[in-house]
Design a protein around this motif. Structure first.
Motif, PDB file in Angstrom:
ATOM      1  N   TYR A 146      -4.279  -9.996  -5.114  1.00  0.00           N
ATOM      2  CA  TYR A 146      -4.479  -8.741  -5.849  1.00  0.00           C
ATOM      3  C   TYR A 146      -4.484  -8.947  -7.363  1.00  0.00           C
ATOM      4  N   ASP A 155       0.787   2.264  -6.841  1.00  0.00           N
ATOM      5  CA  ASP A 155       0.994   2.357  -8.289  1.00  0.00           C
ATOM      6  C   ASP A 155       0.791   0.970  -8.886  1.00  0.00           C
ATOM      7  N   LEU A 156      -0.380   0.756  -9.482  1.00  0.00           N
ATOM      8  CA  LEU A 156      -0.780  -0.564  -9.965  1.00  0.00           C
ATOM      9  C   LEU A 156       0.165  -1.145 -11.011  1.00  0.00           C
ATOM     10  N   LYS A 157       0.523  -0.322 -12.006  1.00  0.00           N
ATOM     11  CA  LYS A 157       1.385  -0.839 -13.086  1.00  0.00           C
ATOM     12  C   LYS A 157       2.744  -1.267 -12.562  1.00  0.00           C
ATOM     13  N   TRP A 193       0.842  -1.186   0.000  1.00  0.00           N
ATOM     14  CA  TRP A 193       0.000   0.000   0.000  1.00  0.00           C
ATOM     15  C   TRP A 193       0.888   1.250   0.000  1.00  0.00           C
ATOM     16  N   ASP A 223       3.426  -2.190  -9.525  1.00  0.00           N
ATOM     17  CA  ASP A 223       3.249  -3.381  -8.691  1.00  0.00           C
ATOM     18  C   ASP A 223       3.188  -4.651  -9.535  1.00  0.00           C
ATOM     19  N   TYR A 263      -2.113  -9.778  -9.267  1.00  0.00           N
ATOM     20  CA  TYR A 263      -0.909  -9.260  -9.927  1.00  0.00           C
ATOM     21  C   TYR A 263      -0.275 -10.355 -10.775  1.00  0.00           C
TER      22      TYR A 263
END
Lengths: 214, 214
Positions: free
Chosen positions: B153, B115-117, B111, B119, B155
């Protein structure tokens, strides 16, 4: 129907919306996390109990010892039960020289000995070692491996043991392992974890293997 | 009333009767134990999952790594989540030189990054490292720390991950840690332990401490 987490963000390409949602979710999570951390201020030596029928009671205690060693501290290990197997962890801890003090109860008590008097004497000798290590200010963490078994068989007096653990010096962390932790010990502990079996390879006929069980 | 376990043994002093009862009980226990051990004959690299909300998931994995190191083997560690804290275990494993291969995902995802990309890219890079270590025959045990979080998540692709773990080379032990293990992973695993919280010191306002939490 309004789904907050999936509410469209108008006028932006899909990927950017996902990015934005993720950022908002993680920012919220970080705020919760930071507030939780800030609310905790007490520092103290913990009495930790790893119990339950599952795997990981002893290995988690040794993992904690390793973490403590990584910070340059000294740890003590007293093993209250000793099988016929030579265990890998003892050899591994040798890498840390005199920063690990290891005491395995002589021949130890198990169903192997079948000798009550010898078992009680061995448990008492190990307990004397515990008292010695608890009094040593150079020790930061003490692992009392399978102490719960000695208590379960009444080889040691429960009140005496719990009383001494409660009276441990400030800052000393103690980890007690073994199934069937006594309620008085759980009551006195700061952290109690119950290892539960969801699935076990022994049920599928897999034997105890080097590096896994010993 | 007949109480088998407390049935008097005629004509003997109390202590000897206790001794005899103990010996009989332990002999029975040993017979059961020996039969159980004899029934297990399979040797195989295990897929182990440490999950649940309690403590000890990662420390038990590291304790297992330590046990393996004690037998002279090599271990790999890939960390899928990385906090801002410097952890003691990494420094401790340095004592074993190149027998421990350690890979922590760059800045890691938490957290903290938001930044999703970034991660997803970090999780994919870590997974590539896992595939490399799984293919290395010198590695006996591989710890995939907090892989369950990356899967939770999304990912990483669950089918891809479980498929690769199932197809691991013979003899390789893999330990996956993290809360909320996916059912498909549990299904594929040989050993699954659920760490449950009976009591936690954080609830009493105690903060995370060096050597215990990090």
């Amino acid at each position: 129907m309004t789904d907050i987490d999936n509410k469209p963000i108008e006028g932006k390409p899909i990927e950017d919306r996902d990015e934005e949602r993720h950022r908002a979710k993680m920012a919220k999570r970080k705020a919760v996390q930071d507030a939780e951390v800030a609310a905790k201020t007490i520092e103290k030596g913990l009495l930790i109990v790893n119990t339950g029928p599952g795997k990981g009671k002893t290995t988690a205690a040794f993992g904690l010892a390793l973490r403590m060693l990584g910070h340059g501290k000294r740890v003590g290990v007293v093993q209250f039960i000793k099988g016929k197997w030579h265990t890998g962890e003892k050899d591994a801890f040798a890498a840390f020289g005199d920063r690990v003090v290891w005491h395995a109860m002589g021949e130890g008590f198990t169903w192997e000995t079948q000798d009550l008097k010898r078992d009680i004497a061995a448990a008492e000798a190990a307990w004397a070692k515990v008292l010695e290590l608890m009094a040593d200010p150079s020790i930061s963490l003490l692992v009392l491996d399978e102490l719960n078994i000695a208590l379960r068989y009444d080889y040691l007096d429960l009140d005496k043991v719990v009383g001494a653990l409660k009276a441990r010096r400030e800052g000393l962390h103690v980890v007690v392992t073994g199934r069937n932790a006594k309620p008085a010990l759980v009551e006195a502990a700061d952290l109690v974890t119950e290892m539960g079996v969801t699935k076990h390879h022994f049920s599928a006929g897999v034997k105890a293997q080097q590096g896994i069980e010993f």
